[in-house]
Design an enzyme around this catalytic site. Structure first.
Site, PDB file in Angstrom:
ATOM      1  N   ASP A 108       0.806  -1.223   0.000  1.00  0.00           N
ATOM      2  CA  ASP A 108       0.000   0.000   0.000  1.00  0.00           C
ATOM      3  C   ASP A 108       0.844   1.280   0.000  1.00  0.00           C
ATOM      4  O   ASP A 108       0.324   2.348  -0.264  1.00  0.00           O
ATOM      5  CB  ASP A 108      -0.971   0.019   1.186  1.00  0.00           C
ATOM      6  CG  ASP A 108      -0.259  -0.119   2.529  1.00  0.00           C
ATOM      7  OD1 ASP A 108       0.977  -0.108   2.542  1.00  0.00           O
ATOM      8  OD2 ASP A 108      -0.955  -0.236   3.551  1.00  0.00           O
ATOM      9  N   ARG A 130      -4.812   4.852   6.003  1.00  0.00           N
ATOM     10  CA  ARG A 130      -5.055   4.627   4.578  1.00  0.00           C
ATOM     11  C   ARG A 130      -6.230   5.445   4.066  1.00  0.00           C
ATOM     12  O   ARG A 130      -6.862   6.181   4.797  1.00  0.00           O
ATOM     13  CB  ARG A 130      -5.344   3.136   4.372  1.00  0.00           C
ATOM     14  CG  ARG A 130      -4.201   2.213   4.758  1.00  0.00           C
ATOM     15  CD  ARG A 130      -3.557   1.655   3.538  1.00  0.00           C
ATOM     16  NE  ARG A 130      -4.545   1.144   2.627  1.00  0.00           N
ATOM     17  CZ  ARG A 130      -4.723  -0.137   2.321  1.00  0.00           C
ATOM     18  NH1 ARG A 130      -3.953  -1.043   2.871  1.00  0.00           N
ATOM     19  NH2 ARG A 130      -5.644  -0.518   1.452  1.00  0.00           N
ATOM     20  N   TYR A 152       0.241  -3.283  11.298  1.00  0.00           N
ATOM     21  CA  TYR A 152       1.215  -4.373  11.179  1.00  0.00           C
ATOM     22  C   TYR A 152       1.598  -4.776  12.599  1.00  0.00           C
ATOM     23  O   TYR A 152       2.060  -3.930  13.368  1.00  0.00           O
ATOM     24  CB  TYR A 152       2.489  -3.898  10.477  1.00  0.00           C
ATOM     25  CG  TYR A 152       2.398  -3.791   8.979  1.00  0.00           C
ATOM     26  CD1 TYR A 152       2.439  -4.924   8.175  1.00  0.00           C
ATOM     27  CD2 TYR A 152       2.312  -2.548   8.369  1.00  0.00           C
ATOM     28  CE1 TYR A 152       2.373  -4.817   6.798  1.00  0.00           C
ATOM     29  CE2 TYR A 152       2.247  -2.432   6.989  1.00  0.00           C
ATOM     30  CZ  TYR A 152       2.279  -3.575   6.219  1.00  0.00           C
ATOM     31  OH  TYR A 152       2.225  -3.467   4.852  1.00  0.00           O
ATOM     32  N   PRO A 192       7.637  -6.255   5.162  1.00  0.00           N
ATOM     33  CA  PRO A 192       6.873  -5.176   4.541  1.00  0.00           C
ATOM     34  C   PRO A 192       6.970  -3.846   5.296  1.00  0.00           C
ATOM     35  O   PRO A 192       6.406  -2.854   4.859  1.00  0.00           O
ATOM     36  CB  PRO A 192       5.435  -5.695   4.629  1.00  0.00           C
ATOM     37  CG  PRO A 192       5.421  -6.485   5.880  1.00  0.00           C
ATOM     38  CD  PRO A 192       6.785  -7.081   6.038  1.00  0.00           C
TER      39      PRO A 192
HETATM   40  P1  FAD Z   1       3.473  -9.990  -7.291  1.00  0.00           P
HETATM   41  O1  FAD Z   1       2.711  -8.814  -6.807  1.00  0.00           O
HETATM   42  O2  FAD Z   1       3.534 -11.179  -6.418  1.00  0.00           O
HETATM   43  O3  FAD Z   1       2.854 -10.380  -8.685  1.00  0.00           O
HETATM   44  C1  FAD Z   1       3.165 -11.588  -9.314  1.00  0.00           C
HETATM   45  C2  FAD Z   1       2.093 -11.878 -10.349  1.00  0.00           C
HETATM   46  O4  FAD Z   1       2.501 -13.019 -11.090  1.00  0.00           O
HETATM   47  C3  FAD Z   1       0.746 -12.214  -9.719  1.00  0.00           C
HETATM   48  O5  FAD Z   1      -0.270 -11.504 -10.382  1.00  0.00           O
HETATM   49  C4  FAD Z   1       0.625 -13.726  -9.920  1.00  0.00           C
HETATM   50  O6  FAD Z   1      -0.720 -14.147 -10.090  1.00  0.00           O
HETATM   51  C5  FAD Z   1       1.435 -13.940 -11.179  1.00  0.00           C
HETATM   52  N1  FAD Z   1       2.044 -15.270 -11.276  1.00  0.00           N
HETATM   53  C6  FAD Z   1       2.731 -15.919 -10.345  1.00  0.00           C
HETATM   54  N2  FAD Z   1       3.186 -17.087 -10.841  1.00  0.00           N
HETATM   55  C7  FAD Z   1       2.778 -17.166 -12.108  1.00  0.00           C
HETATM   56  C8  FAD Z   1       2.925 -18.123 -13.132  1.00  0.00           C
HETATM   57  N3  FAD Z   1       3.606 -19.255 -12.935  1.00  0.00           N
HETATM   58  N4  FAD Z   1       2.363 -17.881 -14.330  1.00  0.00           N
HETATM   59  C9  FAD Z   1       1.662 -16.740 -14.559  1.00  0.00           C
HETATM   60  N5  FAD Z   1       1.490 -15.802 -13.612  1.00  0.00           N
HETATM   61  C10 FAD Z   1       2.048 -16.005 -12.406  1.00  0.00           C
HETATM   62  N6  FAD Z   1       5.264  -3.597  -0.718  1.00  0.00           N
HETATM   63  C11 FAD Z   1       5.368  -2.258  -0.603  1.00  0.00           C
HETATM   64  O7  FAD Z   1       6.075  -1.630  -1.397  1.00  0.00           O
HETATM   65  N7  FAD Z   1       4.725  -1.571   0.352  1.00  0.00           N
HETATM   66  C12 FAD Z   1       3.956  -2.177   1.255  1.00  0.00           C
HETATM   67  O8  FAD Z   1       3.372  -1.532   2.111  1.00  0.00           O
HETATM   68  C13 FAD Z   1       3.804  -3.592   1.182  1.00  0.00           C
HETATM   69  N8  FAD Z   1       3.009  -4.251   2.026  1.00  0.00           N
HETATM   70  C14 FAD Z   1       2.809  -5.590   1.851  1.00  0.00           C
HETATM   71  C15 FAD Z   1       1.958  -6.219   2.690  1.00  0.00           C
HETATM   72  C16 FAD Z   1       1.726  -7.550   2.560  1.00  0.00           C
HETATM   73  C17 FAD Z   1       0.809  -8.192   3.504  1.00  0.00           C
HETATM   74  C18 FAD Z   1       2.361  -8.294   1.509  1.00  0.00           C
HETATM   75  C19 FAD Z   1       2.096  -9.759   1.333  1.00  0.00           C
HETATM   76  C20 FAD Z   1       3.221  -7.673   0.661  1.00  0.00           C
HETATM   77  C21 FAD Z   1       3.455  -6.315   0.831  1.00  0.00           C
HETATM   78  N9  FAD Z   1       4.314  -5.633   0.007  1.00  0.00           N
HETATM   79  C22 FAD Z   1       4.494  -4.284   0.152  1.00  0.00           C
HETATM   80  C23 FAD Z   1       5.044  -6.346  -1.013  1.00  0.00           C
HETATM   81  C24 FAD Z   1       4.390  -6.249  -2.363  1.00  0.00           C
HETATM   82  O9  FAD Z   1       3.063  -6.707  -2.359  1.00  0.00           O
HETATM   83  C25 FAD Z   1       5.213  -7.030  -3.336  1.00  0.00           C
HETATM   84  O10 FAD Z   1       6.568  -6.720  -3.162  1.00  0.00           O
HETATM   85  C26 FAD Z   1       4.805  -6.702  -4.756  1.00  0.00           C
HETATM   86  O11 FAD Z   1       3.476  -7.089  -5.001  1.00  0.00           O
HETATM   87  C27 FAD Z   1       5.732  -7.413  -5.722  1.00  0.00           C
HETATM   88  O12 FAD Z   1       5.313  -7.198  -7.014  1.00  0.00           O
HETATM   89  P2  FAD Z   1       5.627  -8.271  -8.134  1.00  0.00           P
HETATM   90  O13 FAD Z   1       4.961  -7.768  -9.349  1.00  0.00           O
HETATM   91  O14 FAD Z   1       7.073  -8.536  -8.170  1.00  0.00           O
HETATM   92  O15 FAD Z   1       4.974  -9.632  -7.633  1.00  0.00           O
END
Ligand code: FAD
Length: 650
Positions: free
Chosen positions: A50, A272, A280, A355
């Site tokens: 977020d 928010r 958290y 996080p």
């Molecule tokens: P993801 O968001 O995990 O996206 C991966 C995508 O790939 C998903 O849509 C998934 O469905 C898809 N996928 C996965 N495997 C496959 C496959 N084999 N084939 C096709 N598609 C696939 N970050 C912050 O910056 N600030 C915060 O406040 C924060 N708070 C958080 C709180 C929580 C509770 C959590 C769990 C995470 C938090 N994060 C925060 C971290 C943040 O959510 C992630 O770092 C971020 O979403 C990473 O982005 P990404 O695109 O790398 O991966």
């Protein structure tokens, strides 16, 4: 299975989370043939990340995505609460959440699903060239090593499985560690939800790609195919997260707070949008029976009870809970970021951590922001594939810094507050404050400083090739870091504008010319000579701009002079600085003054960058807004030598 369908694509993105969508946005902007697939039927609806940091907001703004800033909750203050001598929590520090002068943005908060929505809308509004294809998973990835150095080849072959919605929807029982499908929030995703069947469910296709980018999150399938491992620690700490509309008498519930209780642990408050507050809470490491906590059994009520103990004597309750989760963190970095400069990994696929500092989403977005334009320019044939190597070198270091930062920050957050100065194992308030402040620049995304490489010349590294870098001409500007923003005034219409607004993410390099005080004849004459050079057929601008495309389509020239704006006329300036187009006339948006504006003060950009008004300089800016090098105004040879390192004449 239905018969395989063969097709080719320049870039295949696996995963449509923040990292994948940012990459798709870049590649759509650069009009690269791209497909993006995701294994889930819909985008994320609530929860997860977020926090949006200053640099992320600058980047999103450079694509024209400003809805986050408009819709989010702006966090302006941070308060620390610590136990007093009687063990009762008291506010001990009040400070700006983003230190002043960092950026034109401050930290703000909005749930990740809204940002994904804005990216999807942006992709649609900007040509509708790339659409997320769901639910699809790749099942095979093969690289033809014999072809990886052939720029025209499609050396990566993938098999894609088109799933049914049932296959794409995970078990929604209790065993969902990331809380992805636990939400009861939002009604804005109808379009995703009523997504029409593609008619390909249950089928398989084989595609060939020039480049594949795994943006598929922490459990990255792509990473596993490449044989890379995540290195680092897996902590035993379980975090509880609640997104609630709080009913409380705690006075700082609408500011960011770090609450350390005397003995019940610590809590972070993140105010928010829409009255929601995220809490958290670090849950105990062991379960009631002495064994490890089964995080799938953690309930919102348990998390609330832990929070109530920390925040006592204040009361805390809720009627509405939008999302909750309990998860365990690992502080790890992948031992590889790319294979053969053909398959890349970005985001959580290559780094995971706690996080608390709100970094995951921001760093993930910035990974693919770093990669997108490089793949784009290479796929277009404008730049040598050599520039792709800089992705791993630039971002791997950031990932390592991120983990180091997270370890420091987590320790502080998880540690017990010191009782008094003699308590050596506890964390003193002073220590907490110091690390928190030191971390602010990093957390804002503004400490990124790319080292010397084919794209960045900081000192003498380009000497042999003829690049005479002059960092001394812009003493306060850091080569390798993002170009900071200051207000400047448009020469033609007196409009004050942020310098970063002149650097949209559109794939162009920029020569930002600081000629100095061009009302002085000798300085003007140097400026005029530069104009003659830039218009000549052998200049860097002419050499790399394909025929029949606008003169500013590959390398754009921007001028910021330091004369009084009213003493300069635009028309007599050399055409290179305000090019003429038969259909559109003169370009009025390329020459600016570092001068007082009528209503918005004076940005003092020369002073802020440490540029002498008699000497001036040229700052070369990469398409992602990072300073590539600095050269003298008359040193056109160095410009040529810099671009010769990686640009291709078309
Ligand atoms: P993801 O968001 O995990 O996206 C991966 C995508 O790939 C998903 O849509 C998934 O469905 C898809 N996928 C996965 N495997 C496959 C496959 N084999 N084939 C096709 N598609 C696939 N970050 C912050 O910056 N600030 C915060 O406040 C924060 N708070 C958080 C709180 C929580 C509770 C959590 C769990 C995470 C938090 N994060 C925060 C971290 C943040 O959510 C992630 O770092 C971020 O979403 C990473 O982005 P990404 O695109 O790398 O991966």
């Amino acid at each position: 299975m239905a018969p395989a369908v063969d097709s080719e694509v320049d870039v295949l993105i696996v995963g449509a989370g923040p990292a994948g969508l940012m990459l798709a946005t870049w590649l759509s902007q650069l009009q690269i043939r791209t497909r993006i697939i995701d294994k889930r039927s819909t985008k994320i609806m609530a929860g997860q990340a977020d926090g949006f940091q200053c640099r992320t907001l600058e980047i999103l703004d450079s694509f024209g995505i400003d809805r986050i800033w408009k819709e989010s909750n702006h966090m302006l203050e941070v308060c620390f609460w610590n136990p007093d001598e009687n063990g009762v929590i008291r506010r001990t520090v009040r400070a700006p959440d983003t230190p002043t002068g960092f950026s034109r943005f401050t930290e703000c908060v909005l749930h990740q699903g809204r940002m994904e929505r804005f990216f999807l809308d942006h992709l649609k509004e900007n040509g509708d060239r790339i659409r997320v294809e769901r639910p699809i998973v790749p099942s095979v990835l093969q690289i033809d090593e014999a072809e990886v150095t052939n720029p025209a080849a499609y050396p990566v072959t993938l098999k894609l499985q088109h799933l049914t919605d049932e296959q794409a929807t995970p078990d929604q029982g209790n065993n969902i560690p990331n809380g992805l499908f636990r939400s009861n929030l939002t009604a804005d995703d109808t379009e995703d939800l009523i997504r029409k069947s593609s008619g390909k469910e249950g089928t398989e296709e084989t595609i060939r790609a020039k480049y594949v980018v795994g943006c598929d999150g922490a459990h990255s399938w792509t990473r596993k195919q490449l044989g890379f491992k995540m290195e680092g620690e897996h902590t035993e700490i379980i975090w509880g997260v609640l997104d609630i509309v709080p009913i409380t008498d705690f006075p700082d519930i609408r500011v960011r707070c770090l609450v350390h209780s005397a003995s019940a642990g610590s809590l972070m408050v993140i105010p928010r949008e829409k009255r929601v507050v995220r809490l958290y809470i670090q849950l105990k490491e062991v379960g009631a029976g002495g064994g490890a906590v089964d995080r799938s059994k953690v309930t919102p009520d348990q998390i609330l009870k832990a929070a109530q103990k920390i925040i006592a004597p204040y009361k805390l309750d809720y009627e509405q809970c939008d999302w909750f989760t309990a998860y365990q963190i690992a502080q790890r970095v992948s031992d590889g970021f790319d294979k053969f400069d053909r398959v890349f990994l970005a985001g959580d696929a290559v780094h995971t951590h706690s996080p608390k500092a709100g970094q995951g989403q921001n760093v993930s977005l910035q990974d693919s922001y770093n990669l997108g334009w490089k793949i784009g320019l290479v796929a277009r044939g404008q730049a040598s594939p050599e520039i792709l190597k800089t992705y791993a070198t630039e971002r791997q270091q950031i990932a390592r810094d991120l983990i180091a930062f997270d370890q420091k920050f987590s320790k502080l957050f998880s540690g017990r507050p010191a009782k008094d100065v003699s308590d050596e194992t506890g964390i003193s308030l002073e220590e907490f404050r110091k690390v928190f402040h030191q971390g602010a620049v990093f957390a804002a995304g503004l400490s990124v400083d790319y080292g010397p490489n084919i794209l960045v010349v900081k000192e003498d590294e380009g000497k042999e090739e003829g690049v005479r870098c002059r960092p001394d001409l812009a003493k306060k500007l850091k080569i390798g870091m993002r170009l900071p923003s200051h207000k400047i005034v448009n020469q033609s219409d007196a409009l004050p504008i942020e310098l970063q607004k002149l650097l949209p993410s559109d794939g162009r390099f920029r020569l930002v010319v600081f000629p100095g005080d061009i009302s002085k004849p000798e300085i003007y004459s140097r400026f005029e000579k530069l104009g003659e050079y830039l218009s000549s057929p052998d200049s860097v601008v002419s050499s790399y701009t394909p025929q029949n495309t606008p003169r500013d389509s590959v390398i754009e020239v921007l001028t910021i002079h330091s004369a009084k704006r009213t003493e300069i006329e635009l028309q007599p300036l050399p055409e290179a600085f305000h090019p003429f187009d038969k259909a559109k006339g003169w370009d009025y948006w390329k020459v600016y003054a570092d001068d007082e504006s009528y209503h918005e003060g004076h940005g003092q950009v020369y002073e802020n960058f440490g540029i002498d008004k008699d000497e001036g300089c040229i700052v070369v800016v990469r398409p992602d807004g990072y300073v590539a090098t600095t050269v003298a105004v008359e040193d056109t040879r160095s410009l040529e030598a810099y671009f010769r390192r990686f640009m291709i004449k078309l």
